[in-house]
Motif scaffolding. Structure first.
Motif, PDB file in Angstrom:
ATOM      1  N   ALA A 196      -9.316   6.103  10.204  1.00  0.00           N
ATOM      2  CA  ALA A 196     -10.773   6.250  10.163  1.00  0.00           C
ATOM      3  C   ALA A 196     -11.440   4.908  10.448  1.00  0.00           C
ATOM      4  CB  ALA A 196     -11.208   6.768   8.797  1.00  0.00           C
ATOM      5  N   VAL A 197     -12.621   4.982  11.074  1.00  0.00           N
ATOM      6  CA  VAL A 197     -13.409   3.790  11.367  1.00  0.00           C
ATOM      7  C   VAL A 197     -14.575   3.717  10.381  1.00  0.00           C
ATOM      8  CG1 VAL A 197     -14.942   2.722  13.063  1.00  0.00           C
ATOM      9  CG2 VAL A 197     -12.763   3.737  13.804  1.00  0.00           C
ATOM     10  N   LEU A 198     -14.832   2.515   9.884  1.00  0.00           N
ATOM     11  CA  LEU A 198     -15.955   2.295   8.972  1.00  0.00           C
ATOM     12  C   LEU A 198     -17.023   1.527   9.753  1.00  0.00           C
ATOM     13  CD1 LEU A 198     -13.720   1.052   6.010  1.00  0.00           C
ATOM     14  CD2 LEU A 198     -14.220   3.419   6.674  1.00  0.00           C
ATOM     15  N   HIS A 199     -18.076   2.215  10.103  1.00  0.00           N
ATOM     16  CA  HIS A 199     -19.117   1.681  10.991  1.00  0.00           C
ATOM     17  C   HIS A 199     -20.208   0.970  10.181  1.00  0.00           C
ATOM     18  CE1 HIS A 199     -22.107   1.468  14.086  1.00  0.00           C
ATOM     19  NE2 HIS A 199     -22.793   2.513  13.704  1.00  0.00           N
ATOM     20  N   ASN A 200     -20.538  -0.240  10.600  1.00  0.00           N
ATOM     21  CA  ASN A 200     -21.538  -1.042   9.876  1.00  0.00           C
ATOM     22  C   ASN A 200     -22.624  -1.532  10.833  1.00  0.00           C
ATOM     23  OD1 ASN A 200     -19.918  -1.440   7.194  1.00  0.00           O
ATOM     24  ND2 ASN A 200     -18.502  -1.883   8.873  1.00  0.00           N
ATOM     25  N   PHE A 248      -5.080   1.533   3.118  1.00  0.00           N
ATOM     26  CA  PHE A 248      -4.893   0.204   3.714  1.00  0.00           C
ATOM     27  C   PHE A 248      -6.168  -0.089   4.494  1.00  0.00           C
ATOM     28  CE2 PHE A 248      -3.451  -2.452   7.284  1.00  0.00           C
ATOM     29  CZ  PHE A 248      -2.717  -3.432   6.633  1.00  0.00           C
ATOM     30  N   HIS A 249      -6.896  -1.131   4.068  1.00  0.00           N
ATOM     31  CA  HIS A 249      -8.246  -1.397   4.591  1.00  0.00           C
ATOM     32  C   HIS A 249      -8.310  -2.794   5.192  1.00  0.00           C
ATOM     33  CE1 HIS A 249     -12.518  -2.781   3.224  1.00  0.00           C
ATOM     34  NE2 HIS A 249     -12.610  -2.292   4.442  1.00  0.00           N
ATOM     35  N   THR A 250      -8.775  -2.899   6.432  1.00  0.00           N
ATOM     36  CA  THR A 250      -8.907  -4.223   7.047  1.00  0.00           C
ATOM     37  C   THR A 250     -10.055  -4.238   8.053  1.00  0.00           C
ATOM     38  OG1 THR A 250      -7.633  -5.991   8.134  1.00  0.00           O
ATOM     39  CG2 THR A 250      -7.228  -3.758   8.921  1.00  0.00           C
ATOM     40  N   HIS A 251     -10.505  -5.450   8.405  1.00  0.00           N
ATOM     41  CA  HIS A 251     -11.504  -5.602   9.477  1.00  0.00           C
ATOM     42  C   HIS A 251     -10.769  -5.521  10.811  1.00  0.00           C
ATOM     43  CE1 HIS A 251     -13.601  -7.871   6.184  1.00  0.00           C
ATOM     44  NE2 HIS A 251     -14.623  -7.171   6.643  1.00  0.00           N
ATOM     45  N   CYS A 252     -11.406  -4.927  11.824  1.00  0.00           N
ATOM     46  CA  CYS A 252     -10.703  -4.777  13.103  1.00  0.00           C
ATOM     47  C   CYS A 252     -11.676  -4.706  14.274  1.00  0.00           C
ATOM     48  CB  CYS A 252      -9.858  -3.499  13.041  1.00  0.00           C
ATOM     49  SG  CYS A 252      -8.851  -3.235  14.490  1.00  0.00           S
ATOM     50  N   SER A 253     -11.440  -5.563  15.267  1.00  0.00           N
ATOM     51  CA  SER A 253     -12.251  -5.553  16.493  1.00  0.00           C
ATOM     52  C   SER A 253     -13.746  -5.612  16.189  1.00  0.00           C
ATOM     53  CB  SER A 253     -11.948  -4.298  17.328  1.00  0.00           C
ATOM     54  OG  SER A 253     -10.649  -4.377  17.838  1.00  0.00           O
ATOM     55  N   GLU A 254     -14.085  -6.609  15.369  1.00  0.00           N
ATOM     56  CA  GLU A 254     -15.500  -6.751  15.006  1.00  0.00           C
ATOM     57  C   GLU A 254     -16.282  -7.475  16.098  1.00  0.00           C
ATOM     58  OE1 GLU A 254     -16.037  -8.609  11.224  1.00  0.00           O
ATOM     59  OE2 GLU A 254     -18.228  -8.522  11.297  1.00  0.00           O
ATOM     60  N   ALA A 301       0.841  -1.207   0.000  1.00  0.00           N
ATOM     61  CA  ALA A 301       0.000   0.000   0.000  1.00  0.00           C
ATOM     62  C   ALA A 301       0.873   1.253   0.000  1.00  0.00           C
ATOM     63  CB  ALA A 301      -0.923  -0.008   1.221  1.00  0.00           C
ATOM     64  N   ASP A 302       1.965   1.222   0.765  1.00  0.00           N
ATOM     65  CA  ASP A 302       2.855   2.390   0.824  1.00  0.00           C
ATOM     66  C   ASP A 302       3.537   2.642  -0.511  1.00  0.00           C
ATOM     67  OD1 ASP A 302       2.126   2.798   3.406  1.00  0.00           O
ATOM     68  OD2 ASP A 302       3.923   1.916   4.298  1.00  0.00           O
ATOM     69  N   ARG A 303       4.023   1.556  -1.125  1.00  0.00           N
ATOM     70  CA  ARG A 303       4.709   1.713  -2.415  1.00  0.00           C
ATOM     71  C   ARG A 303       3.753   2.276  -3.462  1.00  0.00           C
ATOM     72  NH1 ARG A 303       6.793  -3.326  -1.278  1.00  0.00           N
ATOM     73  NH2 ARG A 303       5.556  -4.400  -2.853  1.00  0.00           N
ATOM     74  N   ALA A 304       2.502   1.822  -3.426  1.00  0.00           N
ATOM     75  CA  ALA A 304       1.536   2.269  -4.445  1.00  0.00           C
ATOM     76  C   ALA A 304       0.806   3.545  -4.011  1.00  0.00           C
ATOM     77  CB  ALA A 304       0.535   1.146  -4.729  1.00  0.00           C
ATOM     78  N   GLU A 346       1.306  -1.666  16.895  1.00  0.00           N
ATOM     79  CA  GLU A 346       2.640  -2.161  17.247  1.00  0.00           C
ATOM     80  C   GLU A 346       3.406  -2.646  16.006  1.00  0.00           C
ATOM     81  OE1 GLU A 346       4.169  -2.011  20.238  1.00  0.00           O
ATOM     82  OE2 GLU A 346       2.435  -0.866  20.927  1.00  0.00           O
ATOM     83  N   LEU A 347       2.667  -3.091  14.993  1.00  0.00           N
ATOM     84  CA  LEU A 347       3.318  -3.517  13.745  1.00  0.00           C
ATOM     85  C   LEU A 347       3.702  -2.309  12.884  1.00  0.00           C
ATOM     86  CD1 LEU A 347       1.084  -6.568  12.683  1.00  0.00           C
ATOM     87  CD2 LEU A 347       3.452  -6.649  13.468  1.00  0.00           C
ATOM     88  N   GLY A 348       3.289  -1.134  13.348  1.00  0.00           N
ATOM     89  CA  GLY A 348       3.634   0.092  12.613  1.00  0.00           C
ATOM     90  C   GLY A 348       2.790   0.318  11.376  1.00  0.00           C
ATOM     91  N   ILE A 349       1.556  -0.226  11.368  1.00  0.00           N
ATOM     92  CA  ILE A 349       0.754  -0.084  10.154  1.00  0.00           C
ATOM     93  C   ILE A 349      -0.565   0.650  10.403  1.00  0.00           C
ATOM     94  CG2 ILE A 349       1.793  -2.035   8.966  1.00  0.00           C
ATOM     95  CD1 ILE A 349      -0.279  -3.826   9.856  1.00  0.00           C
ATOM     96  N   LEU A 350      -0.605   1.407  11.486  1.00  0.00           N
ATOM     97  CA  LEU A 350      -1.817   2.174  11.781  1.00  0.00           C
ATOM     98  C   LEU A 350      -1.503   3.655  11.577  1.00  0.00           C
ATOM     99  CD1 LEU A 350      -4.680   1.530  12.998  1.00  0.00           C
ATOM    100  CD2 LEU A 350      -3.745   2.205  15.202  1.00  0.00           C
ATOM    101  N   ASP A 351      -2.099   4.263  10.560  1.00  0.00           N
ATOM    102  CA  ASP A 351      -1.884   5.703  10.362  1.00  0.00           C
ATOM    103  C   ASP A 351      -3.088   6.312   9.650  1.00  0.00           C
ATOM    104  OD1 ASP A 351      -1.661   5.142   7.664  1.00  0.00           O
ATOM    105  OD2 ASP A 351       0.519   5.362   7.608  1.00  0.00           O
ATOM    106  N   ALA A 352      -2.937   7.524   9.156  1.00  0.00           N
ATOM    107  CA  ALA A 352      -4.068   8.251   8.580  1.00  0.00           C
ATOM    108  C   ALA A 352      -4.542   7.649   7.254  1.00  0.00           C
ATOM    109  CB  ALA A 352      -3.700   9.722   8.387  1.00  0.00           C
ATOM    110  N   ARG A 353      -3.747   6.736   6.674  1.00  0.00           N
ATOM    111  CA  ARG A 353      -4.220   6.083   5.449  1.00  0.00           C
ATOM    112  C   ARG A 353      -4.736   4.670   5.733  1.00  0.00           C
ATOM    113  NH1 ARG A 353      -0.987   5.108   1.540  1.00  0.00           N
ATOM    114  NH2 ARG A 353       0.954   5.768   2.467  1.00  0.00           N
ATOM    115  N   THR A 354      -5.012   4.395   7.023  1.00  0.00           N
ATOM    116  CA  THR A 354      -5.585   3.109   7.430  1.00  0.00           C
ATOM    117  C   THR A 354      -7.079   3.300   7.681  1.00  0.00           C
ATOM    118  OG1 THR A 354      -3.518   2.647   8.578  1.00  0.00           O
ATOM    119  CG2 THR A 354      -5.389   1.242   9.119  1.00  0.00           C
ATOM    120  N   VAL A 355      -7.893   2.430   7.109  1.00  0.00           N
ATOM    121  CA  VAL A 355      -9.324   2.463   7.422  1.00  0.00           C
ATOM    122  C   VAL A 355      -9.726   1.107   7.994  1.00  0.00           C
ATOM    123  CG1 VAL A 355     -10.000   4.302   5.835  1.00  0.00           C
ATOM    124  CG2 VAL A 355      -9.919   1.974   4.996  1.00  0.00           C
ATOM    125  N   LEU A 356     -10.414   1.160   9.131  1.00  0.00           N
ATOM    126  CA  LEU A 356     -10.722  -0.048   9.882  1.00  0.00           C
ATOM    127  C   LEU A 356     -12.229  -0.282   9.935  1.00  0.00           C
ATOM    128  CD1 LEU A 356      -8.322   0.610  12.897  1.00  0.00           C
ATOM    129  CD2 LEU A 356      -7.878  -0.830  10.886  1.00  0.00           C
TER     130      LEU A 356
END
Ligand SMILES: [Zn+2]
Length: 443
Positions: A271-275, A213-219, A206-209, A241-251
């Protein structure tokens, strides 16, 4: 003003622009896919246009942004019911492995796009196998889609091995980099189905391109417990802790958060994506949306896939998003209707990295807009516009839909999808899916 392609005259315009203006008898002019003027009927009536639409008595607003879904889930809608998330997914994946192909995913995507366009959704974030199938379906339908390579720690029905996911993903991102209606992203499923190495590899890609970065989290509570057991951290803390949570991460989801998770999300600017529908139907819980908003965490709104929420209707999602927080907090003024409309328009667009292009009716923005009929018993009278949009308007009220300056639904007729053909094809495939599912049931 130079001649324009489309001039929409007379509607009540909910701009969602920087001043969140509402124009009583407004007008919007569109040229070459872009909004070139937003004003009053009086100001723009003299404008020379190829097509002028009298929209008096209607409401014009930005198209809705469905910030988290799985389009081709529509192939399996209501096939698996009455199970908790983990068992439900296992059962669902048996049918997926049997029936998911490049062709079936495109069919499922076209079916879902028809459903979404009919209900006024003009942009969505999709996560599914064969993302090229959804991408092609969206391009054919003139729909704005965010999608891209997915990551799992098992060989999926797409025939791509775990080792090949990064290279395949890289080629995918190159292939779709220049499509104006397509926004590529990278999407590992979640922290339990993708190892820390897999998550890091996806993040690097995601960084190279330069993508989201979009993933499911704490569902679910189970997911949180198992992530802690395995990695010593909650899913949010694990990503951080893996260093992959930032402003271009959507959970997607974030239903179960502790104080430390809140702090990490805030600090990262993720950002959080609420469903709400999917979280309720699968008994996952109720996301602490009011607190997220209070703490300044961006919350966009999604429906999730039609196997978990059984519906891609953003109006229902908006209504539940508002009602849930009020019921849970026993507070009738918490999460105001305007806040919910933002979640489905401006904030949704911003979360998906499209905040400078869509989500608002404003000069310079792409023309993604919807016209809603107001001359209906349940919408008459209308004293509070945002209250109506969240608690009264429904998908059948949507009359016409434009994406990128092109009418994709006009007077309730889809212009870019052969709906009858899609439904017939789906009915045919459904017979096979159901027959296969019946064989799996214990006798
Ligand atoms: Zn999902």
């Amino acid at each position: 003003m130079e001649p324009v392609d489309t001039l929409i005259l007379g509607p009540l315009v909910v701009t969602m622009d920087a001043g969140e203006r509402i124009l009583e008898a407004g007008a919007v002019a569109v040229r070459a896919g872009k909004i070139v003027a937003v004003g009053t009927h009086e100001e723009l009536a003299g404008c020379d246009a190829t097509e002028t639409i009298d929209a008096t008595g209607r409401l014009l607003m930005p198209g809705l942004v469905n910030a988290h879904t799985h389009l081709a889930d529509s192939l399996f809608r209501s096939l698996v019911e009455e199970l908790p998330l983990e068992a439900w997914l296992e059962r669902l994946w048996i049918s997926e492995r049997e029936f998911v192909s490049r062709e079936s995913v495109e069919l499922g995507a076209r079916l879902s796009l028809a459903e979404m366009l009919r209900s006024g959704t003009t942009c969505a974030l999709d996560m599914f196998w064969f993302p090229e199938a959804a991408a092609d379906a969206a391009l054919g339908a003139g729909f704005r889609l965010v999608t891209g390579p997915i990551f799992f720690d098992f060989d999926g029905p797409d025939g791509v091995s775990v080792e090949d996911r990064t290279a395949t993903g890289e080629r995918w991102l190159e292939r779709y980099a220049e499509e104006p209606l397509l926004t590529p992203c990278v999407q590992p499923h979640n922290a339990l189905t993708v190892s820390p190495d897999g998550l890091r590899a996806a993040r690097d890609l995601a960084d190279r391109a330069g993508t989201l970065f979009h993933t499911h989290c704490s569902e679910t509570a189970t997911e949180v417990r198992q992530t802690i057991e395995r990695f010593g951290h909650t899913p949010v803390a694990h990503l951080d802790e893996l260093g992959i949570l930032d402003a271009r991460t959507v959970l997607a989801h974030c239903v179960h958060l502790d104080d430390d998770d809140f702090m990490r999300l805030r600090r990262a600017g993720a950002a959080v994506l609420h469903n709400p529908l999917s979280n309720l139907k699968l008994g996952s819980g109720i996301a602490p949306v009011a607190r997220m908003l209070e703490e300044g965490i961006p919350v966009a709104l999604g429906t999730d896939g039609p196997v978990s929420s059984n519906d891609l209707d953003m109006w229902t999602a908006m209504r539940f998003a508002g009602l849930l927080q009020r019921g849970v907090h026993m507070d009738p003024v918490i999460t105001p209707a305007l806040e919910i409309v933002r979640m489905a328009t401006t904030v949704g667009a911003e979360a998906l990295g499209l905040g400078d292009r869509v989500g608002r009716l404003a000069e310079g923005y792409r023309a993604d807009l919807i016209l809603i009929d107001l001359d209906r018993p349940h919408l008459t009278p209308m004293y509070d516009v945002y209250g109506h949009l969240v608690y009264t308007v429904g998908r059948d009220d949507v009359r016409s839909v434009m994406v990128d300056g092109r009418w994709v639904m006009r007077d309730r007729t889809l212009e870019t999808i052969d709906e009858a053909a899609v439904l017939a094809e789906m009915e045919q495939l459904a017979v096979e899916i159901e027959r296969h599912a019946a064989r799996l049931e214990p006798a």
